[in-house]
Write a protein that holds these residues in place. Sequence first.
Motif, PDB file in Angstrom:
ATOM      1  N   UNK A  71       0.735  -1.527  -0.172  1.00  0.00           N
ATOM      2  CA  UNK A  71      -0.152   0.487  -0.393  1.00  0.00           C
ATOM      3  C   UNK A  71       1.155   1.116   0.142  1.00  0.00           C
ATOM      4  N   UNK A  72       2.541   1.398  -0.300  1.00  0.00           N
ATOM      5  CA  UNK A  72       3.190   2.237  -0.318  1.00  0.00           C
ATOM      6  C   UNK A  72       3.967   2.224  -1.695  1.00  0.00           C
ATOM      7  N   UNK A  73       4.647   2.376  -1.710  1.00  0.00           N
ATOM      8  CA  UNK A  73       5.925   3.107  -2.653  1.00  0.00           C
ATOM      9  C   UNK A  73       7.191   3.034  -2.063  1.00  0.00           C
ATOM     10  N   UNK A  74       7.396   2.952  -0.501  1.00  0.00           N
ATOM     11  CA  UNK A  74       8.416   2.689  -0.519  1.00  0.00           C
ATOM     12  C   UNK A  74       9.054   1.315  -0.140  1.00  0.00           C
ATOM     13  N   UNK A  75      10.799   0.916  -0.001  1.00  0.00           N
ATOM     14  CA  UNK A  75      10.995   0.177  -0.157  1.00  0.00           C
ATOM     15  C   UNK A  75      10.894  -0.428   1.192  1.00  0.00           C
ATOM     16  N   UNK A  76      10.777  -2.443   1.187  1.00  0.00           N
ATOM     17  CA  UNK A  76      10.451  -2.796   2.777  1.00  0.00           C
ATOM     18  C   UNK A  76      11.903  -2.847   3.429  1.00  0.00           C
ATOM     19  N   UNK A  77      12.033  -2.972   4.614  1.00  0.00           N
ATOM     20  CA  UNK A  77      13.164  -2.859   5.603  1.00  0.00           C
ATOM     21  C   UNK A  77      14.348  -3.771   4.768  1.00  0.00           C
ATOM     22  N   UNK A  78      14.863  -3.791   6.033  1.00  0.00           N
ATOM     23  CA  UNK A  78      15.647  -4.662   6.113  1.00  0.00           C
ATOM     24  C   UNK A  78      14.928  -6.247   6.268  1.00  0.00           C
ATOM     25  N   UNK A  79      15.027  -7.945   6.497  1.00  0.00           N
ATOM     26  CA  UNK A  79      15.318  -8.644   7.608  1.00  0.00           C
ATOM     27  C   UNK A  79      15.595  -8.955   7.976  1.00  0.00           C
ATOM     28  N   UNK A  80      15.479  -8.967  10.034  1.00  0.00           N
ATOM     29  CA  UNK A  80      16.078  -9.034  10.777  1.00  0.00           C
ATOM     30  C   UNK A  80      16.627 -10.490  10.437  1.00  0.00           C
ATOM     31  N   UNK A  81      17.777 -10.593  10.643  1.00  0.00           N
ATOM     32  CA  UNK A  81      18.345 -12.174  11.190  1.00  0.00           C
ATOM     33  C   UNK A  81      18.180 -13.050  12.298  1.00  0.00           C
ATOM     34  N   UNK A  82      17.827 -14.175  12.380  1.00  0.00           N
ATOM     35  CA  UNK A  82      17.355 -14.875  12.758  1.00  0.00           C
ATOM     36  C   UNK A  82      17.613 -15.495  14.437  1.00  0.00           C
ATOM     37  N   UNK A  83      17.162 -15.582  15.223  1.00  0.00           N
ATOM     38  CA  UNK A  83      17.558 -15.352  16.386  1.00  0.00           C
ATOM     39  C   UNK A  83      18.527 -16.073  16.573  1.00  0.00           C
ATOM     40  N   UNK A  84      19.119 -17.059  15.516  1.00  0.00           N
ATOM     41  CA  UNK A  84      19.418 -18.697  16.065  1.00  0.00           C
ATOM     42  C   UNK A  84      21.012 -18.095  15.689  1.00  0.00           C
ATOM     43  N   UNK A  85      21.411 -16.704  14.894  1.00  0.00           N
ATOM     44  CA  UNK A  85      22.626 -16.393  14.013  1.00  0.00           C
ATOM     45  C   UNK A  85      23.547 -15.501  14.615  1.00  0.00           C
ATOM     46  N   UNK A  86      24.707 -16.044  15.575  1.00  0.00           N
ATOM     47  CA  UNK A  86      25.716 -14.867  16.354  1.00  0.00           C
ATOM     48  C   UNK A  86      26.819 -14.367  15.632  1.00  0.00           C
TER      49      UNK A  86
END
Length: 519
Positions: free
Chosen positions: A31-46
């Motif tokens: 519903x907007x023309x803005x680029x979606x933000x980055x997907x946050x890394x999963x919690x198990x990734x360190x």
Amino acid sequence: MTATAPTWRSAPLAAYEMQSYPAFTAVPARRALTRPGPVPPPQYYRTPPPDPPKTDKPKREWPPAVRLYVQRSFAAENSIADIGREEMELKLKKIISDAAESNTLHTVDWDNLPLPQQMIQAERMRIHTMNTSLTSAWRDLSTLNVQETNGISNDPLSKKRKSSDLAHGQNEQENLPPWRSTNTGGAFEDRLTYADKRQRNDLVGKTPSKSQLNLESRKRRFEGGENGSTSTHPNMSTMGSPQMPDVEQGPVVGTCEKLEKKYFRLTSAPNPATVRPVPVLEKTLDLLKKKWKSDNNYSYICDQFKSLRQDLTVQHIRNDFTVNVYEIHARIALEKGDLGEYNQCQTQLRVLYSSHLGGHPMEFKAYRILYFIHTRNRTEMNDILADLTPAEKKAPAIKHALDSRSALALGNYHRFFQLYLETPNMGAYLMDMFVSRERLAALTNICKAYKPDVKLRFITEELGFESDEESARFLCDQGGQAFLEEREDGVRLLSGKVGNIFEGVKDAAFRKVDIKGQI
């Protein structure tokens, strides 16, 4: 009669109806023309922890005296012929490492410290001195044993210890291992040759059997004797029978002064009175070299050299003189085509060269490669090729041998016969032993490639013959005399007709080489 329905029939149909799933995944509309933000890394990734900062090791500062000591060690004027560079480097590394570990780099007097090659030479001299002292002690012991033997009996057979002599003392019999005490049938007297059978029967009859010894021992034990420990032989003392020293107990120091001595295969311990010491052997070598140049009698020279090598072996002499003796004998055997004797010398030289005792290792390694080409021993050839260092491969003699092997492996007979005419040292004697079969192999290829005929002069130049006469004689010896024709432009070989004849002769020449026979 009413039939009852099965249980799965009586169950409601709704329980077995499959659930319906859509054929797509529902996605919410943008519903907007803005680029979606980055997907946050999963919690198990360190995130891996950062690498610790690298710290450079402190560079060791060597004292100037140590640097000068290393320079003197590698100087050409301080090198010793018998000590290789690798051995010297290992010794130098050990000296400096020991000084660094003990924190004495600044306290050691590097200016007066012996060089590594000097230390190695001193260690070898010390070992040689120890061996000489042990040799002199063993010589005194052997002289004492010979004197005791002569005092007991004048019979020449009694000077050799026999297996039957062990049965004269009960204590000696008990101390023997089971395989020695039970196997009495193979006595040394059974292998002696007597002029008369009655002489042997008389000697054997005087020796008491084992059962008689046991009966007499039991009799003395019941009569209050010495428990069977006294010897029953009238000529034997309580110390047991004297024996000559065994060869494995130590080296013999010869006392013979004869320059010439026939070769006899040893069947007992060597007698120092018949063995020549090193000074006499050096004079013998000079005499043999003069006689070989003047008389050229190989049977006599080979016998004398085998006797000389035997005297070196029983005295455990392994030095540059030993290497010189084996090299000269190997060259003479090559000159006369005695491959059996040459192979014995070659085997011993390989062991002597591994001890860095001097000599000409490059020359004889090249001979070894040519020898394996002749015998077609691929296993040994692969071993010697693997052992060659880059520096050895650049030596002229070894490089020539390797090029010859490569030319034969590639079927380049043109290059091979060029190398044959340029063989260094005495390698031509070895190549003469297999050049005939290689000429046959090249001749079959020429007959296939050049039809219907080929000039004789071409064969002479390609196969390394010295003249057309020699080339024609070789072709006649292989059965090609009927296929040589004289024309206006010279003699020609009918290569299209003689190829099958040469093919059969080649197959016979490439059979397994047998080198067991000796001259």
